[in-house]
Design a protein around this motif. Structure first.
Motif, PDB file in Angstrom:
ATOM      1  N   ASN A 271       0.818  -1.205   0.000  1.00  7.83           N
ATOM      2  CA  ASN A 271       0.000   0.000   0.000  1.00  7.83           C
ATOM      3  C   ASN A 271       0.858   1.264   0.000  1.00  7.83           C
ATOM      4  O   ASN A 271       1.803   1.396   0.789  1.00  7.83           O
ATOM      5  N   GLU A 381      -0.789   4.714  -6.045  1.00  3.56           N
ATOM      6  CA  GLU A 381      -1.432   3.404  -5.997  1.00  3.56           C
ATOM      7  C   GLU A 381      -1.073   2.523  -7.190  1.00  3.56           C
ATOM      8  O   GLU A 381      -1.245   1.302  -7.145  1.00  3.56           O
ATOM      9  N   HIS A 384       1.440  -0.299  -6.361  1.00  2.11           N
ATOM     10  CA  HIS A 384       1.094  -1.176  -5.246  1.00  2.11           C
ATOM     11  C   HIS A 384       1.632  -2.590  -5.429  1.00  2.11           C
ATOM     12  O   HIS A 384       2.103  -3.237  -4.487  1.00  2.11           O
TER      13      HIS A 384
END
Length: 704
Positions: A271, A381, A384
């Motif tokens: 994350n 993101e 990730h």
């Protein structure tokens, strides 16, 4: 052919006469300049004191403005920024550096033992702060492998201790390590800012280039080993060059599409929270545990940055302020630590890219930091599912430049073996010990090596190059000949407590005279002479007492006559008991004045050999300072050589050295400033005019 007119001929004659006059003036005899003459020529009158309050008030505003511009350089160069010429190059350079900064920030956070997102934070805040305060136009500030592995060694050792819990989960461990790293960054920044404000930038001079290169090479080896666990977890090819970003992207897509995290349990970045983290105060309770590592990291980070900065400044013709660089790096780490960044410096690979892609100023750095900000806020993101093995491969590829420094061993072997020794000791100490202890050992060893090398400088006897006032080593220059009756001695290093004894020994050896033996023999013979005279005086006093006790004139006459007979008999008895050497001494030692040869030499009268020179000149041009041991050594040289009837002079002392001689009370009635000359040639000329000192001078030098 063109003919010269009367004016041309007259001008030519005038020029010829002027050249002749200059030649005559140059070769004219000038007064010999000793230190007293120099002080008379350079003496200034005292300037009248004036009230300066008004001047101070008028200049206070200018001083404040100058101080602001000194510590905030962006206010100086940004208003003069040539937009048309530099903006496009800085824009392209900033984007190129940002593309490198992104994967390196993620990867180097792993080296520091932190979640990868904190590498992005460390690629934004410090870079923008340096844009405001830095003086180098080309270095790329941000995450760096050596700094990251030094931070990692600290976080991995202190984070479990900070929680006081053996069973800790990954989230709590990461939070503790982030706190340790950010506190370490604040402390590093405080050290760097403090050292910069007190103008302590010269501390980097103790880190020589072989030391820095050996240290970074060893750090690269440690980084390489630390990444093997990630590399062998997933076999991926490493790539570098123009298409490296494409292969990054490709590895991320494959990892996401094939579900490597779920199918093969491949470790991925995880994350990456969107947005910036709020500032946090450092944990001051950790300062005592971090102070040693913080100082080491501060010095190493500054050394790397200033080395690269000076290289680019020399290449592009501008100046880098070392003290301001300390302040700039310190503020970058200080403010970055408040926003949970770890300590940074500049990257060699990114700096080369920033320069080669057209970067002209730190506007390129600002553009790269804004690009990283965009990644943090909106695009984080996307990374990730990036495998950590890819980041490990990126790290190893970026170590290529530092690992190439292993070739320094071959080049230093040919160029300078002392530097090679520093390189090898630094490398081995850093490999076998930790990065902190390795740097300490390397610095101590290099300083010890400097002291050892100054203990063994090159000593030489100088001779005059014919028809010049130039003096060179007679062992190296065949044309240089020693001046008859004068010895000129020079050392290639300054004389201080570590080599003062070696200097004196080398001087006596190069002069070709056993000074200590002559002095001991002279004292021994003079002592024997004094003992003989004392015995004679004691016997005379004894006879006189016997004569005084006798009564009557006739008795007195008889005693006096017997006194003379006994005195002559005692002298004859003493002579019969004397050795042949003592008899030779007694022939010339009946009195203090009778013990000298016709030319005033005590050595000759005692039958001792005289030196083949009457004057000794010490060329002290290499002296940069003097200490108390040097002062005592010089005074002892004056004493010893005067004992063997050689006068000593000094030449070519620099003004600060003369001031230190005065402060140490070196000059007195026996050693005056008339013994100190501006040049060796002046001292030689004076010595030739005074060939032999008078041995019975009322003033003598006491050996210290």
């Amino acid at each position: 052919m063109c003919r010269r007119g009367p004016r041309d001929t007259q001008a030519l004659l005038s020029a010829t006469q002027a050249m002749e006059l200059r030649r005559r003036d140059y070769h004219m005899e000038r007064p010999l300049l000793n230190q007293e003459h120099l002080e008379e020529l350079g003496r200034w009158g005292s300037a009248p004191r004036t009230r300066q309050w008004r001047t101070w008030l008028q200049c206070s505003h200018a001083r404040a403005r100058a101080l602001l511009l000194q510590h905030l350089p962006v206010l100086v160069w940004l208003p003069r920024y040539p937009v048309r010429d530099w903006l496009l190059g800085d824009l392209l350079s900033g984007l190129s550096v940002a593309i490198m900064q992104l994967p390196q920030g993620l990867a180097y956070a792993l080296l520091a033992g932190l979640p990868p997102v904190f590498g992005l934070y460390s690629s934004f805040y410090p870079v923008f702060i340096y844009f405001l305060f830095g003086t180098s136009r080309h270095i790329s500030v941000g995450t760096f492998a050596v700094m990251s592995v030094m931070v990692g060694s600290v976080t991995e050792s202190l984070a479990p201790q900070a929680l006081n819990d053996s069973m800790i989960n990954e989230t709590a461990r990461d939070a503790a390590r982030v706190q340790v790293a950010s506190t370490l960054s604040v402390l590093v920044g405080l050290f760097q800012v403090g050292l910069g404000l007190i103008h302590f930038g010269f501390v980097v001079t103790y880190l020589s280039e072989p030391l820095v290169r050996g240290y970074t090479t060893a750090a690269a080896v440690q980084v390489f080993v630390s990444q093997l666990k990630y590399v062998f977890g997933l076999h991926l090819s490493s790539h570098s060059g123009p298409l490296s970003l494409i292969y990054l992207i490709g590895a991320t897509g494959i990892s996401y599409g094939m579900g490597l995290k779920h199918r093969f349990d491949v470790d991925v970045v995880g994350n990456i929270p969107a947005g910036l983290v709020p500032p946090a105060a450092p944990n001051t309770q950790l300062f005592s545990k971090l102070v040693g590592s913080a100082f080491t990291i501060a010095v190493v980070g500054f050394a790397i940055a200033i080395s690269l900065g000076k290289i680019f400044a020399l290449r592009h013709g501008y100046r880098v302020d070392s003290n301001q660089e300390l302040v700039a790096l310190g503020l970058s780490n200080l403010i970055g630590g408040i926003f949970q960044c770890f300590p940074v410096s500049c990257s060699m690979s990114r700096s080369l890219v920033q320069e080669s892609t057209g970067g002209n100023s730190q506007v390129a750095g600002a553009i790269s930091s804004l690009f990283i900000l965009l990644i943090i806020v909106k695009l984080g993101e996307l990374f990730h599912d990036l495998p950590k093995a890819v980041l490990a491969a990126i790290i190893i590829v970026n170590l290529k430049g530092m690992l190439r420094q292993l070739s320094d061993v071959r080049s230093l072997w040919k160029a300078n073996q002392a530097d090679l020794l520093i390189w090898l000791v630094t490398f081995m100490a850093t490999i076998l010990l930790n990065l902190d202890l390795g740097l300490v050992v390397a610095v101590i060893f290099s300083l010890v090596l400097v002291v050892v090398r100054t203990q063994m400088p090159h000593y030489s006897v100088l001779g005059q190059v014919p028809d010049t006032d130039i003096y060179r080593d007679v062992a190296e220059y065949s044309e240089a000949k020693e001046v008859l009756g004068v010895k000129v001695f020079r050392s290639s290093a300054t004389v201080y407590f570590a080599n003062a004894e070696f200097y004196s020994d080398a001087l006596k050896q190069r002069c070709g005279v056993d000074v200590d033996f002559l002095i001991s023999q002279k004292k021994k013979l003079l002592k024997k002479r004094e003992q003989l005279k004392l015995k004679q005086l004691q016997k005379e006093e004894k006879l006189q007492k016997q004569a005084a006790s006798s009564k009557g004139a006739s008795v007195s006459i008889n005693v006096n006559s017997s006194l003379e007979d006994m005195r002559s008999n005692n002298v004859e008895d003493c002579k019969m008991m004397m050795s042949p050497g003592d008899k030779m001494e007694d022939a010339t030692a009946n009195g203090q004045e009778d013990s000298k040869a016709p030319d005033g030499s005590i050595l000759k009268a005692l039958g001792l050999p005289q030196p083949d020179f009457h004057s000794l000149i010490l060329d002290l041009g290499a002296l940069s300072f003097v200490d108390t041991v040097c002062l005592k050594s010089l005074k002892n040289i004056f004493h010893d050589f005067r004992e063997i009837e050689v006068e000593v002079y000094m030449a070519a002392c620099h003004s600060p050295v003369v001031s230190q001689l005065e402060a140490g009370h070196f000059f007195d009635a026996s050693i005056t400033k008339k013994h100190l000359f501006a040049s060796v040639h002046d001292a030689v000329t004076f010595a030739l005019q005074h060939p032999r000192p008078v041995p019975d001078s009322p003033v003598s030098v006491t050996r210290l």
